[in-house]
Design a protein around this motif. Structure first.
Motif, PDB file in Angstrom:
ATOM      1  N   PRO A  35      -2.888  23.756  41.912  1.00 61.72           N
ATOM      2  CA  PRO A  35      -3.240  22.447  42.645  1.00 61.72           C
ATOM      3  C   PRO A  35      -4.154  21.407  41.998  1.00 61.72           C
ATOM      4  CG  PRO A  35      -3.494  24.453  44.022  1.00 61.72           C
ATOM      5  CD  PRO A  35      -3.254  24.848  42.738  1.00 61.72           C
ATOM      6  N   GLY A  36      -3.881  20.260  41.916  1.00 62.34           N
ATOM      7  CA  GLY A  36      -4.444  19.253  41.531  1.00 62.34           C
ATOM      8  C   GLY A  36      -4.205  19.213  40.034  1.00 62.34           C
ATOM      9  N   GLU A  37      -3.376  19.538  39.388  1.00 59.58           N
ATOM     10  CA  GLU A  37      -3.118  19.343  38.003  1.00 59.58           C
ATOM     11  C   GLU A  37      -2.804  18.117  37.601  1.00 59.58           C
ATOM     12  OE1 GLU A  37      -0.821  22.631  36.232  1.00 59.58           O
ATOM     13  OE2 GLU A  37      -2.062  23.014  34.554  1.00 59.58           O
ATOM     14  N   ASN A  38      -2.041  17.311  38.487  1.00 54.01           N
ATOM     15  CA  ASN A  38      -1.624  15.870  38.157  1.00 54.01           C
ATOM     16  C   ASN A  38      -2.743  14.827  38.375  1.00 54.01           C
ATOM     17  OD1 ASN A  38       0.641  16.958  37.486  1.00 54.01           O
ATOM     18  ND2 ASN A  38       1.873  16.438  38.860  1.00 54.01           N
ATOM     19  N   LEU A  39      -3.946  15.332  38.694  1.00 47.83           N
ATOM     20  CA  LEU A  39      -5.002  14.346  38.835  1.00 47.83           C
ATOM     21  C   LEU A  39      -5.235  13.364  37.451  1.00 47.83           C
ATOM     22  CD1 LEU A  39      -7.331  16.468  40.925  1.00 47.83           C
ATOM     23  CD2 LEU A  39      -6.474  14.462  41.769  1.00 47.83           C
ATOM     24  N   ILE A  40      -5.916  12.189  37.736  1.00 44.82           N
ATOM     25  CA  ILE A  40      -6.131  11.503  36.116  1.00 44.82           C
ATOM     26  C   ILE A  40      -7.372  12.321  35.739  1.00 44.82           C
ATOM     27  CG2 ILE A  40      -6.772   9.246  35.581  1.00 44.82           C
ATOM     28  CD1 ILE A  40      -5.869   7.999  38.278  1.00 44.82           C
ATOM     29  N   ASN A  41      -7.295  11.871  34.412  1.00 46.25           N
ATOM     30  CA  ASN A  41      -8.126  12.743  33.512  1.00 46.25           C
ATOM     31  C   ASN A  41      -7.938  13.989  33.272  1.00 46.25           C
ATOM     32  OD1 ASN A  41      -9.151  10.138  33.706  1.00 46.25           O
ATOM     33  ND2 ASN A  41     -11.332  10.757  33.814  1.00 46.25           N
ATOM     34  N   ILE A  42      -6.777  14.700  33.879  1.00 44.77           N
ATOM     35  CA  ILE A  42      -6.221  16.092  33.045  1.00 44.77           C
ATOM     36  C   ILE A  42      -4.976  15.986  32.271  1.00 44.77           C
ATOM     37  CG2 ILE A  42      -5.411  18.262  33.931  1.00 44.77           C
ATOM     38  CD1 ILE A  42      -6.640  18.018  36.629  1.00 44.77           C
ATOM     39  N   TYR A  43      -5.431  16.195  31.071  1.00 48.29           N
ATOM     40  CA  TYR A  43      -4.449  15.930  29.974  1.00 48.29           C
ATOM     41  C   TYR A  43      -3.754  17.344  29.572  1.00 48.29           C
ATOM     42  CZ  TYR A  43      -6.968  11.394  28.643  1.00 48.29           C
ATOM     43  OH  TYR A  43      -7.429  10.205  28.621  1.00 48.29           O
ATOM     44  N   SER A  44      -3.093  17.206  28.976  1.00 48.51           N
ATOM     45  CA  SER A  44      -2.306  18.378  27.934  1.00 48.51           C
ATOM     46  C   SER A  44      -2.999  18.092  26.611  1.00 48.51           C
ATOM     47  CB  SER A  44      -0.658  18.287  27.827  1.00 48.51           C
ATOM     48  OG  SER A  44      -0.422  17.280  26.954  1.00 48.51           O
ATOM     49  N   SER A  45      -3.149  19.305  26.276  1.00 51.87           N
ATOM     50  CA  SER A  45      -3.795  19.211  24.752  1.00 51.87           C
ATOM     51  C   SER A  45      -3.017  18.219  23.750  1.00 51.87           C
ATOM     52  CB  SER A  45      -4.073  20.656  24.181  1.00 51.87           C
ATOM     53  OG  SER A  45      -2.735  21.333  24.046  1.00 51.87           O
ATOM     54  N   ASN A  46      -1.354  18.393  24.225  1.00 55.50           N
ATOM     55  CA  ASN A  46      -0.620  17.489  23.009  1.00 55.50           C
ATOM     56  C   ASN A  46      -1.148  15.920  23.249  1.00 55.50           C
ATOM     57  OD1 ASN A  46       0.641  19.560  21.861  1.00 55.50           O
ATOM     58  ND2 ASN A  46       2.551  18.795  22.695  1.00 55.50           N
ATOM     59  N   GLU A  47      -1.374  15.669  24.645  1.00 53.97           N
ATOM     60  CA  GLU A  47      -1.727  14.175  24.788  1.00 53.97           C
ATOM     61  C   GLU A  47      -2.817  14.033  24.332  1.00 53.97           C
ATOM     62  OE1 GLU A  47      -1.374  12.696  29.084  1.00 53.97           O
ATOM     63  OE2 GLU A  47      -2.148  10.732  28.393  1.00 53.97           O
ATOM     64  N   TYR A  48      -3.772  14.765  24.492  1.00 55.32           N
ATOM     65  CA  TYR A  48      -5.428  14.208  24.240  1.00 55.32           C
ATOM     66  C   TYR A  48      -5.381  14.371  22.828  1.00 55.32           C
ATOM     67  CZ  TYR A  48     -10.490  15.001  24.827  1.00 55.32           C
ATOM     68  OH  TYR A  48     -11.610  14.612  24.867  1.00 55.32           O
ATOM     69  N   LEU A  49      -4.740  15.195  22.143  1.00 58.99           N
ATOM     70  CA  LEU A  49      -4.907  15.327  20.573  1.00 58.99           C
ATOM     71  C   LEU A  49      -4.059  14.224  19.887  1.00 58.99           C
ATOM     72  CD1 LEU A  49      -4.652  19.121  19.718  1.00 58.99           C
ATOM     73  CD2 LEU A  49      -6.885  17.447  19.512  1.00 58.99           C
ATOM     74  N   THR A  50      -2.825  13.846  20.566  1.00 56.80           N
ATOM     75  CA  THR A  50      -2.014  12.711  19.991  1.00 56.80           C
ATOM     76  C   THR A  50      -2.522  11.484  20.294  1.00 56.80           C
ATOM     77  OG1 THR A  50       0.102  14.039  20.681  1.00 56.80           O
ATOM     78  CG2 THR A  50       0.193  11.803  20.319  1.00 56.80           C
ATOM     79  N   ARG A  51      -3.196  11.210  21.461  1.00 59.53           N
ATOM     80  CA  ARG A  51      -3.818  10.183  21.574  1.00 59.53           C
ATOM     81  C   ARG A  51      -4.971   9.846  20.458  1.00 59.53           C
ATOM     82  NH1 ARG A  51      -3.635   6.673  26.195  1.00 59.53           N
ATOM     83  NH2 ARG A  51      -2.066   7.637  27.917  1.00 59.53           N
ATOM     84  N   VAL A  52      -5.684  10.833  20.223  1.00 62.09           N
ATOM     85  CA  VAL A  52      -6.892  10.856  19.196  1.00 62.09           C
ATOM     86  C   VAL A  52      -6.385  10.643  17.841  1.00 62.09           C
ATOM     87  CG1 VAL A  52      -9.029  11.797  18.314  1.00 62.09           C
ATOM     88  CG2 VAL A  52      -8.483  11.647  20.933  1.00 62.09           C
ATOM     89  N   ASN A  53      -5.557  11.718  17.167  1.00 56.80           N
ATOM     90  CA  ASN A  53      -5.174  11.993  15.929  1.00 56.80           C
ATOM     91  C   ASN A  53      -4.072  10.804  15.572  1.00 56.80           C
ATOM     92  OD1 ASN A  53      -6.846  14.119  15.770  1.00 56.80           O
ATOM     93  ND2 ASN A  53      -5.459  15.581  16.520  1.00 56.80           N
TER      94      ASN A  53
END
Ligand SMILES: Cc1cc2nc3c(=O)[nH]c(=O)nc-3n(C[C@H](O)[C@H](O)[C@H](O)COP(=O)(O)OP(=O)(O)OC[C@H]3O[C@@H](n4cnc5c(N)ncnc54)[C@H](O)[C@@H]3O)c2cc1C
Ligand SMILES: Cc1cc2nc3c(=O)[nH]c(=O)nc-3n(C[C@H](O)[C@H](O)[C@H](O)COP(=O)(O)OP(=O)(O)OC[C@H]3O[C@@H](n4cnc5c(N)ncnc54)[C@H](O)[C@@H]3O)c2cc1C
Ligand code: SF4
Ligand code: SF4
Ligand code: FES
Lengths: 492, 275
Positions: free
Chosen positions: A273-291
């Protein structure tokens, strides 16, 4: 791959190698302590994205190389999935023929600067070094590999292999990660007209969008791509095979064989529950945004990222470790690993766990998230976790984590990164209904040839193995290239 | 690099661009989109392929200025090059002959609605288009849709053109008048939410095309995820079209605001840098 010791013996019998062996006694060699890789101080490096280890100096490399005993039966090689001639290149370093060392490496490994940095050496080559049996620390094979490749790159005269005469036969590589790049290089050497298709706007697969700059500077990957281009490989970005054009269309354009190296790019969530809240990323999204998108330099770069103060990263693999160290670098006060097993079960490279600890990462091992709680705007503000104990070993041989009833508690978080793994990219199987896949959606291949159920299609890397390693992906590429070549020659 | 061949200003904040891309022009279907990136430092933004001309090898995009990236694209001119352009992405609309179809578009949702509406008409349906926007200047593509639509209803918030009122009012009039078999809606999330509530009341199957935040557009990141019927779906590969009655629009509305503050600040800074 079985090691061909006879072939290695020829190299080892060279006069200079014999002389070098005699110069220093085995006892003196083995009493030398393993040279520690110089690293930038944790409290400095955890605020920027520059590389953590600084690499050996020439002197350090030569001393470390002198530790290698040049064993008659070098067991280390059996630990390397592509059977690099390890003493072969290390002895070149010892006699200061650094460019020659790089050449030896490149006979079997097209990306030594990458592998020297990211291979899990402690469970591969270095775990099989004779020193382990002497209860001593193994030769720093990875660090020496990195040294040779970096040396070559810095001199600017990067050798490209000799190419066979162009045979004008077109082959297509789908995906530009390590598996695809390997096949591209091998097929170019054999004289094929090679095109690499990449869905993203940069080449390199996980090497550019996943593994962060502080572990693998992107410049290294770019250099490798340049070498391939110098070898005549055509690199096409922004092209999704199966969508931008179908396989059928490519066949009609004359492509005779395909190598599918589309990776394991699909993120896994826990479905709690709650996994679609804002500021919850998949590592893929988090790392793609940064790298890939350089969001850490927003607004100079246009892609934003949330720079959390209390960041929890779920998981214990390389992906989780990369995410949590990225969170720290983005300014987190608390950057935490939340992992349901204990540290000894963590799949991440030991060096990365060690680096993470030095950089102030907290480890909440034996903790499992149950639920996320959001504020009125839908942003995550807390997570509920449960403590775990360890039970009997499971199929993977690791002790099975078991929830401890009544141990639930809340942690304040403003950002969560889910890094529990990825599964095969479904784009290709969706575009090719005839392609045989397993129930985990990995592509089925003949392991000896890497041929799929469609004869002109070969596959390798993460799309076949699920999440694996760079060097295994490259090993697959080598086998696939050999067999693609055979296939094309037989079906002329 | 991909060349802009033609540009037409449709309203103060909306432009139509024709780009050179023979491969996508050939492979795209109605309902699919591309991802565009402008410049080395640009962001990847999704845009619907409003139209395509396989003969001339071009695709048409209709872009509304809402932030830095869309602004950059809107100020580009014929001859300029778009750095990255990839597609076609997403599933194509399932076009069937069902009878009477209402296509309801709001604001820049009218652009992605255009190819879908056209395809439904070509499949032999009776097509009623409801276009809605804040004011007259923001109603786009009316002329183009008139060519094939059986009827066009225009609604404006301020009554400056067509009828005064929301898109739902225009739809309800049609529904009360004749039997409607399918509704298709594209627009701001809040509008689609109310369209869905309306058609649910009348039990009309409704498709909504969702415009969530995206990064890769190929199923790799999960930025675009939303709940449909209690299950998490990725809009870029499972959509962009879903059964509007099952979409959790409240969740989607929140997720669209994930970077609002940062992006608004960046946009302000960008606009100042232009002066
Ligand atoms: C964060 C992270 C850290 C890691 N750390 C390590 C480490 O330290 N050491 C290690 O050995 N391994 C590590 N790994 C694993 C390693 O990176 C992978 O095993 C390896 O990259 C797999 O290579 P590949 O060539 O199979 O696929 P990938 O590197 O995944 O490349 C696949 C490429 O194919 C492209 N593609 C997909 N579909 C299509 C299509 N239809 N058309 C065109 N292109 C397509 C994708 O965009 C992608 O660029 C890590 C992985 C991650 C995610
Ligand atoms: C499948 C798909 C198709 C689309 N087709 C079109 C199209 O044909 N024409 C078009 O103009 N736009 C379309 N969009 C929306 C478009 O992608 C966004 O407007 C764009 O990404 C905004 O980027 P920006 O940097 O200009 O603005 P940002 O700075 O990113 O955002 C500015 C403001 O717009 C809001 N916003 C951000 N992303 C979106 C979004 N996806 N939808 C609505 N509001 C958003 C933010 O809350 C913010 O306040 C589509 C989106 C999707 C997912
Ligand atoms: S490629 Fe990897 S496993 Fe092989 S020798 Fe180099 S570091 Fe070791
Ligand atoms: S096993 Fe160790 S000492 Fe022996 S050759 Fe390999 S690296 Fe050198
Ligand atoms: S945009 Fe990344 S998964 Fe949909």
């Amino acid at each position: 791959m079985p090691v061909d010791y006879n072939e290695l013996k020829k190299d080892r019998d060279a006069e200079w190698r014999e002389e070098l062996r005699k110069k220093v006694s085995a006892k003196d060699r083995s009493s030398q302590e393993r040279i520690k890789m110089p690293e930038r101080p944790p409290q400095v490096r955890n605020k920027d994205f520059f590389e953590v280890p600084e690499g050996f100096s020439e002197e350090q490399a030569v001393v470390e190389a002198s530790r290698c005993l040049d064993c008659p039966t070098p067991t280390c090689i059996s630990g390397c999935p592509v059977n690099i001639n390890i003493p072969g290149f290390i002895k070149e370093i010892e006699r200061r023929e650094f460019l020659q060392a790089a050449k030896v490496l490149k006979r079997t490994n097209a990306l030594p600067a990458v592998c020297g940095r990211v291979c899990p050496q402690e469970s591969q080559c270095e775990s099989k070094c004779i020193y382990n049996r002497m209860k001593k620390r193994p030769v720093a094979i990875g660090a020496l590999e990195r040294f040779s490749a970096d040396y070559e790159r810095k001199t600017g005269n990067i050798s490209i292999p000799e190419l066979a005469k162009n045979n004008n036969i077109k082959v297509a590589i789908v995906g530009s990660g390590p598996a695809g790049l390997t096949v591209a290089g091998e097929m170019a050497k054999l004289g094929y007209d090679v095109t690499v298709f990449e869905a993203l706007h940069e080449f390199g697969g996980v090497l550019v969008y996943g593994i962060p700059e502080f572990r693998l500077p992107k410049e290294i990957v770019r250099t490798e791509i340049n070498s391939l281009e110098r070898m005549g490989v055509k690199m096409v970005k922004n092209f999704i095979v199966g969508r931008t054009s179908t396989f059928e269309e490519l066949k009609n354009q004359g492509y005779r064989a395909f190598f599918i190296a589309s990776g394991a790019g699909l993120p896994t969530f826990m479905k709690i529950p709650g996994e679609n809240l804002i500021n919850i990323y998949s590592s893929n999204e988090y790392l793609t945004r940064v790298n890939l998108m350089k969001a850490f330099r927003f607004p100079e770069y246009d892609t934003p990222i949330v720079k959390g103060k209390n960041v929890a990263v779920i998981g214990g693999g390389n992906t989780a470790m990369d995410s949590v160290r990225t969170a720290k670098r983005l300014g987190a006060e608390r950057a935490m690993i939340v992992y349901r097993r204990s540290e000894s079960e963590m799949p991440a490279r030991i060096e990365e766990i060690h680096h993470a600890k030095e950089e102030g990462i907290e480890f909440l091992n034996l903790n499992n998230p149950l639920e996320y709680i959001g504020d009125a705007n839908g942003r995550v503000k807390q997570m509920k976790v449960q403590k775990m104990g360890l039970g009997e070993p499971d199929e993977s041989g690791r002790r099975r984590p078991q929830p401890i009833p009544g141990s639930e508690y809340l942690i304040d978080v403003d950002t969560v990164v889910v890094g529990i793994g990825t599964s095969p990219n479904p784009l290709i199987p969706a575009a090719l209904p005839q392609l045989e896949v397993t129930k985990w959606k990995t592509v089925v291949v003949n392991e000896k040839t890497m041929q799929t159920s469609i004869p002109e299609m070969f596959a390798g890397g993460d799309i076949v193995r699920g999440g694996a390693t760079v060097i295994l992906a490259m090993g697959d590429g080598k086998i696939a290239a050999e067999n693609m070549h055979l296939f094309i020659q037989e079906n002329k | 690099m991909y060349k802009i061949l033609e540009k037409e200003v449709l309203s103060e904040n909306v432009v139509k661009l024709i780009l050179d891309n023979p491969v996508i022009a050939k492979s795209r279907k109605a309902g699919q989109f591309v991802i565009v990136k402008i410049g080395e430092k640009g962001e990847r933004i999704p845009l619907t392929i409003a139209d395509a001309d396989p003969k001339n090898g071009t695709i048409t995009l209709i872009v509304q200025k809402v932030g830095v990236s869309s602004h950059k694209l809107c100020t580009m001119n014929p001859g300029d090059l778009v750095t990255d352009l990839v597609g076609p992405l997403g599933k194509a609309t399932e076009i069937e002959k069902v009878g009477t179809v209402i296509a309801a578009g709001g604001g820049v949702g009218i652009a992605p609605l255009y190819p879908i509406a056209k395809a439904f008409k070509e499949a032999g349906n009776r097509l009623i288009v409801v276009l809605a926007a804040r004011n007259k200047d923001l109603i786009i593509l009316e002329k183009e849709m008139r060519v094939f639509a059986d009827e066009i209803v225009v609604m404006t918030d301020d009554g400056s053109y067509g009828k005064k009122g929301l898109v739902t009012a225009g739809m309800e009039e049609v529904i009360n008048r004749e039997k409607v078999d399918l509704a298709v809606t594209i627009g701001p999330a809040i509008m689609m939410k109310f369209v869905a509530l309306l058609t649910q009341k009348y039990n009309i199957h409704t498709i909504a095309s969702l415009n969530t935040i995206m990064v890769d557009g190929t199923g790799m990141c999960g930025a675009c995820r939303i709940s449909v019927g209690g299950q998490t779906k990725f809009v870029c590969v499972d959509g962009p079209e879903f059964d509007a009655h099952k979409v959790d629009f409240d969740e989607m509305l929140k997720r669209l605001n994930a970077y609002k503050q940062d992006e608004e600040a960046a946009y302000k800074q960008y606009l100042e840098s232009l002066n």
